[in-house]
Structure formats: structure tokens, C-alpha cells
Design a protein around this motif. Structure first.
Motif, PDB file in Angstrom:
ATOM      1  N   ARG C  77       0.839  -1.206   0.000  1.00 62.11           N
ATOM      2  CA  ARG C  77       0.000   0.000   0.000  1.00 62.11           C
ATOM      3  C   ARG C  77       0.872   1.253   0.000  1.00 62.11           C
ATOM      4  NH1 ARG C  77      -4.090   0.029   4.533  1.00 62.11           N
ATOM      5  NH2 ARG C  77      -4.977   1.676   3.232  1.00 62.11           N
ATOM      6  N   GLN C  78       2.058   1.114   0.485  1.00 65.10           N
ATOM      7  CA  GLN C  78       2.974   2.243   0.594  1.00 65.10           C
ATOM      8  C   GLN C  78       3.614   2.580  -0.759  1.00 65.10           C
ATOM      9  OE1 GLN C  78       3.448   3.970   3.090  1.00 65.10           O
ATOM     10  NE2 GLN C  78       5.533   4.707   3.250  1.00 65.10           N
ATOM     11  N   PHE C  79       4.106   1.567  -1.418  1.00 70.54           N
ATOM     12  CA  PHE C  79       4.914   1.809  -2.622  1.00 70.54           C
ATOM     13  C   PHE C  79       4.169   1.471  -3.909  1.00 70.54           C
ATOM     14  CE2 PHE C  79       7.892   1.195   0.856  1.00 70.54           C
ATOM     15  CZ  PHE C  79       8.717   2.294   0.710  1.00 70.54           C
ATOM     16  N   TRP C  80       2.997   0.947  -3.783  1.00 71.74           N
ATOM     17  CA  TRP C  80       2.188   0.554  -4.954  1.00 71.74           C
ATOM     18  C   TRP C  80       0.763   1.015  -4.667  1.00 71.74           C
ATOM     19  CZ3 TRP C  80       2.207  -5.208  -7.004  1.00 71.74           C
ATOM     20  CH2 TRP C  80       1.533  -5.262  -8.243  1.00 71.74           C
ATOM     21  N   PRO C  81       0.598   2.317  -4.564  1.00 73.77           N
ATOM     22  CA  PRO C  81      -0.671   2.859  -4.054  1.00 73.77           C
ATOM     23  C   PRO C  81      -1.879   2.538  -4.933  1.00 73.77           C
ATOM     24  CG  PRO C  81       0.843   4.631  -4.697  1.00 73.77           C
ATOM     25  CD  PRO C  81       1.599   3.357  -4.819  1.00 73.77           C
ATOM     26  N   GLU C  82      -1.670   2.277  -6.192  1.00 71.47           N
ATOM     27  CA  GLU C  82      -2.835   2.006  -7.037  1.00 71.47           C
ATOM     28  C   GLU C  82      -3.401   0.597  -6.835  1.00 71.47           C
ATOM     29  OE1 GLU C  82       0.937   2.075  -9.580  1.00 71.47           O
ATOM     30  OE2 GLU C  82       0.127   3.026  -7.797  1.00 71.47           O
ATOM     31  N   LEU C  83      -2.645  -0.260  -6.191  1.00 67.76           N
ATOM     32  CA  LEU C  83      -3.142  -1.622  -5.909  1.00 67.76           C
ATOM     33  C   LEU C  83      -4.300  -1.535  -4.913  1.00 67.76           C
ATOM     34  CD1 LEU C  83      -2.249  -4.609  -6.606  1.00 67.76           C
ATOM     35  CD2 LEU C  83      -1.130  -4.608  -4.353  1.00 67.76           C
ATOM     36  N   PRO C  84      -5.454  -2.134  -5.244  1.00 63.66           N
ATOM     37  CA  PRO C  84      -6.579  -2.043  -4.287  1.00 63.66           C
ATOM     38  C   PRO C  84      -6.296  -2.874  -3.029  1.00 63.66           C
ATOM     39  CG  PRO C  84      -7.174  -3.407  -6.174  1.00 63.66           C
ATOM     40  CD  PRO C  84      -5.792  -2.893  -6.451  1.00 63.66           C
ATOM     41  N   VAL C  85      -6.981  -2.487  -1.960  1.00 67.80           N
ATOM     42  CA  VAL C  85      -6.873  -3.251  -0.715  1.00 67.80           C
ATOM     43  C   VAL C  85      -7.430  -4.654  -0.948  1.00 67.80           C
ATOM     44  CG1 VAL C  85      -7.884  -3.453   1.591  1.00 67.80           C
ATOM     45  CG2 VAL C  85      -6.923  -1.268   0.812  1.00 67.80           C
ATOM     46  N   TYR C  86      -6.763  -5.661  -0.419  1.00 63.89           N
ATOM     47  CA  TYR C  86      -7.202  -7.051  -0.629  1.00 63.89           C
ATOM     48  C   TYR C  86      -8.585  -7.271  -0.025  1.00 63.89           C
ATOM     49  CZ  TYR C  86      -7.247 -12.164  -0.298  1.00 63.89           C
ATOM     50  OH  TYR C  86      -7.587 -13.498  -0.399  1.00 63.89           O
ATOM     51  N   ASP C  87      -8.755  -6.852   1.213  1.00 64.17           N
ATOM     52  CA  ASP C  87     -10.045  -7.021   1.897  1.00 64.17           C
ATOM     53  C   ASP C  87     -10.073  -6.027   3.050  1.00 64.17           C
ATOM     54  OD1 ASP C  87     -12.161  -7.801   3.595  1.00 64.17           O
ATOM     55  OD2 ASP C  87     -11.999  -9.887   2.937  1.00 64.17           O
ATOM     56  N   GLU C  88     -11.007  -5.094   2.995  1.00 59.32           N
ATOM     57  CA  GLU C  88     -11.067  -4.050   4.028  1.00 59.32           C
ATOM     58  C   GLU C  88     -11.191  -4.666   5.432  1.00 59.32           C
ATOM     59  OE1 GLU C  88     -10.826  -0.754   4.054  1.00 59.32           O
ATOM     60  OE2 GLU C  88     -10.748  -0.336   1.903  1.00 59.32           O
ATOM     61  N   GLN C  89     -11.894  -5.781   5.520  1.00 55.51           N
ATOM     62  CA  GLN C  89     -12.075  -6.410   6.831  1.00 55.51           C
ATOM     63  C   GLN C  89     -10.747  -6.876   7.419  1.00 55.51           C
ATOM     64  OE1 GLN C  89     -15.054  -9.478   6.459  1.00 55.51           O
ATOM     65  NE2 GLN C  89     -16.696  -8.008   6.042  1.00 55.51           N
ATOM     66  N   PHE C  90      -9.832  -7.298   6.531  1.00 63.32           N
ATOM     67  CA  PHE C  90      -8.544  -7.783   7.026  1.00 63.32           C
ATOM     68  C   PHE C  90      -7.741  -6.648   7.656  1.00 63.32           C
ATOM     69  CE2 PHE C  90      -7.867 -11.966   4.464  1.00 63.32           C
ATOM     70  CZ  PHE C  90      -9.171 -12.328   4.721  1.00 63.32           C
ATOM     71  N   LEU C  91      -7.961  -5.417   7.211  1.00 66.59           N
ATOM     72  CA  LEU C  91      -7.268  -4.284   7.824  1.00 66.59           C
ATOM     73  C   LEU C  91      -7.648  -4.160   9.292  1.00 66.59           C
ATOM     74  CD1 LEU C  91      -7.549  -1.547   5.029  1.00 66.59           C
ATOM     75  CD2 LEU C  91      -5.822  -3.336   5.339  1.00 66.59           C
TER      76      LEU C  91
END
Lengths: 430, 430, 430, 430
Positions: C77-91
Motif C-alpha cells: 500500500r505504501q509503494f504501490w498505491p494504485e493496488l486495491p486493498v485485498y479485503d477491508e475487513q482484514f485491515l
């Protein structure tokens, strides 16, 4: 109970070096210290003196009994063995935490002891005083130097409890939903740190390198020290800066108003848990009335917040969070000791409020000094067994008795404690 | 706080039927009841009266204040509205559990109130007494019948607290590791159930069928009752037998010596948990000394166990376990009420110790009677809101004030409570 | 959640200095570390991986998810910001304690998460691996040095959790009344410290004076360090002696048999309370069978006590009490670091078991080094916020992954913790 | 463990009267009941089946094991003594609360048992099934009537656990912050009470007088009953009225919106404490989303609140407060039993939802019936030892297995319990 732990062949401590061997002056000092304790209990009813407001705070009556028990145990029973025990029950009731001296009333249950009464405990005080008086004058010359050390320890011990009486009573009276005063303002005692409005905040510079800390045997003002202040030893410090004065209530209020109690980023993890579990929104004894004005509970009753006074009754967690918010840090123990020592030694550093305002949280854990040896005998339990989970506080407070302050003094409390007169001095690296 | 909850148009209760409307005799009864309360506090120091030994027990000082607050609230403020409140703080400090009367000092923190002092609370008592005196004589005749009901409730309420003072003080003094006495033996008060050595145990037979229980309006001895004793109603009982007297300490000791506290088979599941969690080995106040002799703490200090006295200070769990061990059961509330009612009515059933020895655990939960209506006004909270999780006890104890006992009385405590003078009468089916 | 806290303009830490910038070798190291984690979960059923045995220990599944979340958060998420989050719940589920990264599943409730399943968490691991693989090869050269630091941190973080998986699983399986094994003996893993029968105990002498401690940037073996190991700085030490090897189970057994757990004189006050509250009679995992033989629970199941093995699973309190009983003390952090540093530097000091046997309790509180600066960004919370109430442990244990040990490493736990592989090395003053 | 407690000379209970002695039909019924249990576990992963979400709720795996242990203990070991124990460890792990059968895994720690695995527990089920099958066909004719009673008890016991599996799983899944579903809607199971929109609320009148309650031996539908339903006996009732249907979610919402959870006047004292301690604002499983819409967690996942469904998952405290708010009361146990018995007996009273919607809180404490005798043998602990501190619930719920409902059934829970499918039927006096 094993009275051999108090063998008279074991000096209490080589560190205890009273200023004089002169018996009349020792007795005079003893009377003065003991009388001050009793004067602290004067404004309190028997009820005020009996109740325990929390596990960490003791009833005044218990303090009165315990300090007398200490003299009976460490002086009379030690050096005057043929004297009978005053009351076997008192050995149980007034032993604080000395495992080697047998079982004792559990600390959280000291407030259940409605009997002996306040009057009976005061009679015990009188008995101890009379016998100390007799002992001071009849003690064999060969034992006197050692006995004197024990008396000196007893007096310093009593002075510690004088401060505790005031902190514990403050906490008790505050539990009353209609909290009143311990005594009216204008009495001889001053129970709040003096305002510091005139003092502009400044950073004072201190040099790095090897410094000696710990009690200096050549100390001019106070020959006495506790075991935990020894041995004097070298520490290596990096250059550092200290604030010339303590953090004021006004400065602390700015932290509050900036959301300090709502923002975890300034807090230690355990501190943030304490904020949430205790629903902390300000220092202990502060409250905001319905008009939004801040008021503070003091020993003279509730008063408006004085922005120029040093902030007091903050935990280590709050002190550390404030320091982080202020882009500074808390001082190390050795840093404060070096600075206070210079001050004590008469060097003008510009540093104010070293003593007599608030105890100052350091970021140093209360660990043993290299080469530390506890007192010998039962009083080995005096300090050493608490050396874990606590932080050092330096200086002294507005309720510390006169003559009980010195740079090498190591006060210590757990990081969550707020009922002491504990404040904040900032530090920073160069 | 909503004083309208105490509208004078709402009689406290239709059930409260004082024996006389004659004012002088009302005042005389009032004085007698109030004076007894004060005499109970006599043997106690201010310290004894201030400390709270557990959340369920209140300080004597609090009882003294609360019973006065009750008269101020239910009589003076109700029927003499122009009289100013004595002290707004007392409304907070001495409200026990009346949600409708506003916030109050949390029950477990009643012991933190070192101020007002005992003397100040006694001054409050005097104030209330003086104004009740004045009120009794000046009250408008039209209001008098209602006011008299409120006074009658206040007196019965005060009598309940007389018993609580003694149970709570007993518990407090017992917390002292060197427990002493409340007062010497030989004083006017008798604080232990009388021995019953002469009485041979027997089963008394009672007939089944429809019985009426609940307060009988035609009750000769005591016209007063609480709301929870009403309405009088029918219950269907099967034929049953009751023991002619209470279980003695000697009989209970046999249960202990047979491993009663080590054998789960006699215990309710929750009772067995209580035994283990509390490390129960005997009734509260019993202890075995180093020679194996059983001793009991009483209000006259520690004494040897009297095997012929009724066992007291047992929980419901212990009472039920003993009954199971004895191949019997505890009585139902209605069974005891029927039996005590016959006794009260002058019929010789052979049943002894209905009143004045120990409260008797029943196996009946404290539920509302069919058609139960709480008192009106704030005192609606007097009884009804506690009708869950408690067991009924019938009869009365050696510390119940004279004139406060009757067959329809419903005392209630949680099954784990042991600090009341609670004992055991056995029952069995036919 | 404030992703700006992880601005790519902020390097994770200037201290993180990976050994190589070469991408293929980075990926290969990544795969190796990640594969080891998965191999640790192999012997465990889904049930074993899901349950949480105490608040301080986490389920294996949670460790598997959290270490992947760390790579997603700190690298992807830091260095590849365009990559979507895998699963918001996992955050939410896999954030451990980062306040700046938003709310999270409370630590004591990690075991309630039966969903996502182990299989779903492993799918998450695969996703992260695939994207790290892609990222390593496509990352812009200008970002690579910084990204590499983040990856290196993630790998060291994962290694910490490898050790935690084994300590937490050991604790979990031990809760089972019929505790079995994690895996049979003879497997590749060695999960107990090696016996040291051949080694005679000796005191090794170390010189006093100024020493440098903290991570040495020129460190040959391991370029990486955590923020808490910096900055390297001088400390002044007095001459000291260290035992050449760890305390054995046999030696510890002598302490037990000498009444060590029954005698308060060796214990810190808080330690003695822990002994009594926890009914401690021996180290965690020891038990005496009915014949009096001591047995120890290990990851290979229960085994006879090997007297020649280093004692493990003792708290700081037990370590300090043992040292007192043995007329010695625990080492200071700086003393061990100096000694281990010499060893690490190839100097033959005679000191054994610095690494790979048991973590070694020091008597030093876990305080910040002078000049300490936390990592920047969200990982500022990695270490600094725990710097209170904990003791430093040095060295490493038999379950520390290869390549994760160094002299400057600062492990830390509260003084009561016993579920880590924590042992004792003695020290003394000269 | 004392297997003699299960002497075959002691019939389980004279009350257990199976409908048929025919062996094939017994086996067929056994298979059907056991298969239903297994089908309930089908939608659950091994992880779902292993975790324990609170002390009062057990893991599904434990239910699967415990119900098999019950058959092994009460049938196989009892009537087929030469059969060896399947696994001694299972006797410890799967004993629920039978003190007479020896020590057992503490209830709050049932979730720590990751081993035996779900698969191993299912193997145990198969073993028990096979041996019950063999036993049913080889059992000596002389023992068969008694054995059949034990089997019948085991089947009813298993049915109770079927309901508990669903209530416990619902609670577990709800602990997941992203709670999902147990199974999709449309599956054969119906796990929510059916809406009752069409039913107009009405009061139904019932006559007072002597009524018989308790299990009727001549019961046509269900010959089986538990010991606590006996003996059938007379009670005297006053005329009463019951609501024709259960309170709906819409009606309960009106209570919430009228400030029901903010007003102590409707609550029992202990209930009001529960509201505040638990921060209750609505029934368990209700939540209001950010738009203010109420949603409910169900076994089919979260759904919009259906105002026409009966309210479920309320505690006794909430049920009683609602009744007070509605100027009504909760029914007595005997009142509901009389009404449900008429319904059961085919008399058209107009009363709906007696069974299959929600358990209905009564205001009757769970006390023993006059003449109550527990089952004999170990199963004496089945019901009797819980007869304190609990309230009776009558009827049955949407998750009660078919054939397990009857008017005399006495379900019981503490007044604070909310995780059962417990609802409200109102009553009033005439």
C-alpha cells in the motif's frame, strides 16, 4: 518472626551517618519530627483518621501507629531487648511490608481497624516517645553510634510518612462527593506549589561526559541517605538541556485543549489504556464546572485553577504524553541529579523548583545502582524489593518535610500513580 | 428529583393501618423507637460508626442518617412542604436506593463519608425529631390519617435498620483480626438465640388444602404491614410436617463432621461453587482453634460454641445442603406462614422459636403475591423492585426489635448471604 | 485511518540497512522466510490454528494473517498505491496495535474469529506473496532502496512472529488437560535448548570503563536492526563477571528443593505476590507426578526433566529470586551486550549459549537509549510505545529463527511473563 | 468416579415412559435424532465447531461429544458393563456437570480443547451409534424396559443440545465483527419466529380456582418428561388474562423509543444494574445503523428488523420492564401451563404461539414442585441442583426440535440471559 534478623551486630547501614552524636540534640530533633506528625493529624476527626480510601493509601491512624512501630522495632526492641513488647497485636497491625517480621494486616484492609482507637494509637505514640527519651539518655556508649543510626533512619522514615499522610488525606477527602478542606488557607502549612508566573521558560544547558551520582558521603546538608542512593558511581551522559522550571497548569491546559487526552499518538501503549480505562480527561483533582471553568481540589478545599502554578498529580503516562506533545522528553534520573546537585552545591545554574514544588517524573526505571547493597537486618526490605515496575521521581514537593530533600533522593511510584504531588520538568537532547 | 412522586393525594399505602390515631401516643411510640436506635449506637466509637466492612453492609452512621432522611422525605417534605430541606447534601448522602428521588452515594462507597461527622448526623436526628414532634401536634386533622400512615411506615423502616445496625456492626468487628466485643454480656440486650437444650426434636403435622396467607387486615397484634405482604390470598398446600424447633449448632456440627462441606451431592450447583470460592468450612463466625475446639464470634466477643443454641449465620445454600443431608427439606414460605399464623393466633401447635431466635430460610423465591400492588409514590421502590434472585425468610431473630415480628412478614436475601441471623427449620412431606 | 502516515517520502528507518540491493536475492530471501512460517503451521489442524489460549498469546491463524497484513500495509500500500486493498475487513482483523492505522480487533478476542478460515488466510498469504513478487521486479529503481528497507523490516517482523507462533502454540497445547505434542521428536526442528552437561560453571571476567552499545552500523553479520537498538552510544560499566553458561534445570531444582518458592526473602515484593496469586511452585510447564518425578511439557510432548538443560520458561521474578538465592545477580543489559558483542566479534571469551538456547533476563528496564528516535510513519509504534514496565532480555532462544540473533537485540517482556523461552545467566560484581 | 451411582437396579426414573417398547422403532427414532444433530453441524467449519464465545455457551464439537458421552454413560456403561470405556479422557472432557461422575473440564475452558479434533469426536459418535445399535438388539428382555428409559432420556437430552447448538453458534458468529451467516435462507431450517402481522392483539380470559399442573402421565403426545415436571399437583390460581400472541418487535421498539432503557421506574433493581453495566439499549442482536435503521443478526445473517415478528433474545429483566411499561405483567408458570395445556388438549382458546416461536419468560422462580424427587443415580444432578436463582420459561422456540415441546416443560435461565430465543407474552389480573 525472626528477631535475629535484627542482630545488633549488624549496623542498620553504613550509609546512615547522623550529623551529631550529641544526645540532647538527638532527642530534640526526635521530638520535633514526632510533633510535626501529630500536628498533621490535628485538623482531622477520628473518622477522618480511620477510613482508607483506596488500597494504596493508608489511614492517618495507621501512619501514626506504623511510624511508632518502626521505632519500637528498629530501636527499642533492637537495642533494649529486655523491654517488653508494648502490644503483640500492634506488631501485626502496624507492620507495613516486612516479611521477615511476620504476618501483617493486609494493606487494602488497614481501614477496617476501628480498634485500637485513635486515642489508643496516640497513647502508643506517647509510650514510644517516653521510652525513646529514656533510651537516648541511658543507652550504653558502645552501642550509641549504632543506635543513633537506627534513630536517624526512624526519623527519616517518619518524614516520609508525613508526606504520605497529606497525600492520602487529600485523596480521602476528595472521595467525599461534597469534598471539603483539610484545613483553612492561611494556616502555617503551604500545601500547593507556589505559582511561577514571573519565570520565563528557558532551556538550561548541561555538559555530557562522566558524572558521579548517588549519595555523596561528604554531603554538607544531609548526612543521611537511604540504601537505594548508594553507592555513588559514575554514569556517562550525553549533553542535555533541562527546562528552568516546571510545566505550569496553563501549559498543561493547552495540551488538554489540543486534544491531548484524545490522541493516542503521544501516549505509551499502557498509558493510552489507562486513559481509556480510567476515563482520564485531566490531572487528578481537576474538574470542569458546568460553565466550563476548571477547578482544582486542594487541601484547602476546591479552588479555581491557577494557570501559573506547576501542574501536579499527573501520572508518568501523562507526563510522558505531555513531553511528547511538547516535542521534548522527560529527564533521565542522572540528568536531574547532576543538575540538582550543582544547584545544591551552590552553583547558580538558573534552575528553579528543584525542591519544594512537585516531585518530577524521570524516564528512568527504578533499578538498583551498580554495587547496590540493601540495609542489613529486617530493614533490608526497606527499598530493594520494590525495584521493578516503578519510575524514579526526583526533587521533592510542597508537602515534603523540611530537611528531607536532596539531589540523590530516589522517590519511586508506578507509572499510573496520580495521588502524589508529581509534576513535570521537560528535557531535551542537544 | 421529582417531589411530585410523593403527592399527598397518594396515600403511602392502604395497607398501613396504625393502631391508633391518638397523637400523644403516636409521638410516644416515635420517641421510643428512635431512642432505641440511638442506644444501639452507644457502645460504638465514631470510628466504629463510620467504617463500611463490605458493600452489602452500611456504617452505623449511615443508618442513623438514612432513617432520619426517610422521615424527612416521607413525612416532613410530604406533609409540611413549606419546611426547607435540612441539607441538600443529605438528600444525596442518605438516599438508599430510590431512583425516583435522584442520584445518591453509591452503596459500596458509604464508608468514605467521614464528613458529616457522627455528631453532625446526630444533630440531624435531633432536628428531624423536633420537627416530627411539632408536626404531630400541628398537622391538620384532614391530613392526619395519611400522615400517620407515613409515620408508621417510617417507624417500621427504622426498626428494620435497627436489626441491620447490629448485623452490620457484627460483621465489621469480625473483620478486625483481634475481634473484640460490641458490648459486654449482661447488658440489657440479648444478641444470641437462646439455647434450646431442653426441647426434644419432633415433627409437627399440618393439614393440606386451601390456606390463606398474606397480611390479615384483622390482625390483632400488628395492624401494620409492608406492601409485599399483600394481598391476602389462597394457596393450595399438601399436608406437611415441620420440626418443632430450629436446627442446633450441635446438629449442624454433625453435618460438618460428616464431611458436609466436602461432599457436593447435598449442594445446589451454585452453592457448591460458593463453598469452593469462599473456602467455606462452617457457618460465618465459626472458627476452630488450634486445639480443635469450635469458637463463635458474637456481639459479646468470641465464645465457645454452644451446641444447644440454634445455628445462625448460614446461607440458603448451607441451609438447603443441611436439609438434604438430614433427609428433609426446607419449608415453603406458605407452610411457615400457616404454622406461625396458628401460633400467633394462640393455637397450641407445639411449634417453638417461630420468632426471636433466627430468621428461617424457606425454599420459596421472593416473588410477588397474586394481585400485588407496590406502595404508591416514591416508596413504590421499597420492596417490589427486589423481587428476583432472593429467597424468603420467615419469623424473626434475636436482634429483631420487639413488635416487628408477624407471621406474614417476608424477609428476603440472596442465597449466598450469611451475615444475617439466619437459621434452619426443617420440613418434610408426608 | 490516515495513509499519509506512511508517506513514501518517509523512509521506514535510516537504520534498516539490507545487505544487498539485488532483487533476485531479495525475493529468494523473502520466499525462504515466508515458507518457514508456513512450515511451522503444518503440524497444526485448523482448530489448533484458530483458538486463543490467553490474552497475551495469539492464534497461529492470526499470526499468518497479521504478518501478511504487515507486508500489504508497509510495502504494497505504501509503494504501490494504485493496488486495491485485498479485503477491508482484514485491515481491521489483522492490525495488531497500530493506533494510527485505525481500529482493530481487540487482542483478547483474536480467537473468536473463526472466519475467515485458515484456508482463506492462506489464500491471503498467497496473494501477498504474488504481489510482493511482482513488486520486487517492477518497483521503480528510484524507490527501490526505500522499498527494500520496508521489505527487510517485514521479514524481520515475520521472524519475530515465527518465534511467537511456537511459544503461543506451546502454551495452547499445554492448556489441554491431556496435552500432546506439537510434532514428534526427530523432526527437523529442535525446540528445546541443548543440554550443557559437559560445561563446568565458571565466572568470566569483563573489564569496566566506557563501552559502546547499540547497533553497530558496521555490523558484518546483520545489517538490519530495530529502532530501539539505536543510537549506538557509550555507557560506563564497572568491572563485572558473567557465568560462562546458563543456569541448568538441575541447579534450578536445587533452588526449589531449598524452599525457594516458600521463602519471601529472595523475592521482589511484586514477585512474591505473583508466586502466591499464581500458586507458582516451579517454572511454567514443570510438573511433579505422583511418584515425585519432575516432568516437563515440550513441543514434543511431556518428557522427563533433563537436569542438564538450561532452565526455561521462568519469569523475571523467578530469575531474580534464583540469582539472589545463588548469591549473585542478573546481568545488566549493557553487560550482556558487551560480552555477546565480543563473542559475536570472534573474540574467544569462553562464554557459551549467548544465542540459541534461552532468552536471558537482564535486570535492566526497557528504557529508550539516549537520542532514541522511533521509526518514521506508522511503524513508529513498533517499539517505542512499549517502553515502560518491561525488562530487557538478551541473546536468543532455541526457537528464534536463524539469522535473527545479534548482540544489540533488545527483547522485552513484563516481569511476570513465563510463556517465552526465557532463562537465566548469572552475573556478579567484582 | 463411582459407577455404582448408576446401579442398574435403579431405574433412571419412573417418569420416563417411552411410547413403545418395539426395538426397531426405538432404533429408528434414535437414528433420526442423532442424524439431526449432525446435520446442524454441517454448515460449520472445524474452526466454527471448536471455539467457545463465552462461559455459558459451548463449542459445537463439545455438544457433539457430550451427547455421545451421555449415551455411553447412561446406557452403554450402565446396561453393558463389560464393554470397555471408549476413551478415559473423554469421560473427563465431555462430562458437563455431574459431580458424582468425577472431575471434568471446567465449563469456561471447553473451547481450549483443540484436540480431540472434530473428526475424532465424530468417530466417537459413530462408535456410540454402532454400539447402541448392537445394544438395542441384544439387550436382555428383562433389562429392556429400564434400558429403554435411559435411551429415551438420552434422546431428549440430545434434543436439548440441538437447540443449544443453534443458540451457541448464533452467539459465536455474532462475536465476529463481520458477522456472517450460519446458513443461507431457504434451507430446510427456519431459524426465526414467524411474523404475526395478521394477528390482532387480544386478551384471553382464564378461570381461577384449583388447577392441576405438572406432567400428566396420561399425556397422549409425549409420554416422556423430566423429573422437574413432576409430580402433577394442584395449584390455586386467581382468574387471569393472557395475550393471545407474543409481543412483536414493533411493540418492543415503541418501548425503546419511549425511553424504556433510560427510565429506571420500569425495571427491577438488578435489571437496572444490568442495563447500565452492559450498556443495553435494545435486545441482543439488534443494532441501529448509521441511518437509524434497526437491523437484526440472525442465523441467516444480518437482516432488517421485521416489526411483525415476535421479539426474541430479551432477558427476564427486559421482559419484566416491558410488561411494566405496558401496564401488564408476565404470566405465572402455572397460568401458562394451564393455558397451553388446554391448547394442547385440543380446546380452542384462541391462544397462538404457545410453541415454536419463542420461549416465554414467566415471573415464576424455578422452584421444586411439592413432592419433587430427582431422577435416581447420576442423573439426579440433571435438574434439581439448579433450582435457585433462575426463572421458568414455558412453551418452546423456533429452534426447539420437533416433538420436544409440551405444556409441562420447564425451561429455566438466569434473569440476565439473552442468548436464548426468549420472548414475551403478557398477562394481567382481572
Amino acid at each position: 518472626m525472626n528477631p535475629n534478623l535484627l542482630q545488633s551486630s549488624n549496623p542498620v547501614s553504613k550509609n546512615v551517618q547522623p550529623k551529631t552524636l550529641e544526645r540532647a540534640s538527638v532527642w530534640s530533633r526526635y521530638r520535633k519530627v514526632r510533633a510535626l506528625t501529630e500536628s498533621l493529624a490535628k485538623p482531622l476527626s477520628d473518622e477522618d483518621q480511620c477510613v482508607q480510601a483506596m488500597a494504596d493509601a493508608s489511614p492517618t491512624k495507621w501512619h501514626l501507629g506504623h511510624t511508632s512501630w518502626f521505632f519500637e522495632t528498629v530501636v527499642l526492641r533492637q537495642f533494649w531487648p529486655e523491654l517488653p513488647v508494648y502490644d503483640e497485636q500492634f506488631l501485626y497491625l502496624f507492620n507495613s511490608y516486612y516479611e521477615s517480621l511476620g504476618p501483617r494486616q493486609p494493606r487494602p484492609q488497614r481501614g477496617l481497624i476501628t480498634r485500637p482507637s485513635v486515642a489508643q494509637v496516640n497513647a502508643y505514640r506517647s509510650y514510644v516517645d517516653e521510652h525513646i527519651h529514656e533510651f537516648v539518655h541511658r543507652c550504653d556508649a558502645s552501642l550509641w553510634p549504632q543506635a543513633l543510626q537506627a534513630i536517624e533512619l526512624g526519623l527519616n522514615h517518619e518524614q516520609q510518612h508525613q508526606e504520605l499522610i497529606l497525600t492520602d488525606v487529600k485523596y480521602l477527602l476528595h472521595q467525599n462527593p461534597f469534598a471539603t478542606e483539610y484545613c483553612p488557607e492561611g494556616e502555617p502549612f503551604v500545601f500547593s506549589p507556589q505559582p511561577t508566573s514571573a519565570v520565563k521558560p528557558e532551556w538550561l544547558h548541561f555538559a555530557g561526559g562522566l558524572h558521579a551520582i548517588g549519595h555523596d558521603i561528604a554531603h554538607e546538608v544531609n548526612h543521611f541517605c537511604y540504601d537505594n542512593e548508594t553507592p555513588r558511581h559514575s554514569v556517562y551522559l550525553y549533553p542535555f538541556e533541562l527546562a528552568n522550571r516546571l510545566v505550569t497548569c496553563g501549559e498543561y491546559l493547552a495540551f488538554i485543549e489540543d486534544g491531548g487526552y484524545q490522541n493516542p499518538s503521544h501516549w505509551l501503549s499502557e498509558g493510552w489504556s489507562a486513559v481509556q480505562a480510567g476515563n482520564w480527561l485531566a490531572p487528578l483533582y481537576w474538574k470542569q464546572n458546568t460553565e466550563g471553568h476548571w477547578r482544582v481540589f486542594t487541601l484547602h478545599g476546591e479552588q479555581p485553577l491557577d494557570l501559573n502554578q506547576p501542574v501536579a498529580h499527573v501520572s508518568y503516562f501523562e507526563a510522558a504524553a505531555f513531553a511528547s506533545w511538547a516535542n521534548a522528553r522527560l529527564p533521565r534520573e542522572a540528568e536531574l541529579e547532576v543538575a540538582f546537585g550543582e544547584e545544591e552545591g551552590g552553583k547558580a545554574t538558573g534552575l528553579q523548583q528543584a525542591f519544594g514544588a512537585c516531585w518530577q517524573w524521570t524516564c528512568s526505571s527504578y533499578d538498583a545502582y551498580p554495587g547496590f547493597k540493601p540495609f542489613e537486618g529486617a530493614v533490608a526490605e526497606y527499598n530493594g524489593k520494590f525495584m521493578v515496575g516503578q519510575l524514579v521521581l526526583k526533587g521533592s514537593s510542597c508537602v515534603t518535610p523540611e530537611g528531607h530533600s536532596r539531589a540523590s533522593y530516589r522517590n519511586f511510584f508506578p507509572p499510573s500513580a496520580r495521588w502524589q504531588f508529581s509534576g513535570i520538568r521537560l528535557a531535551r537532547d542537544l
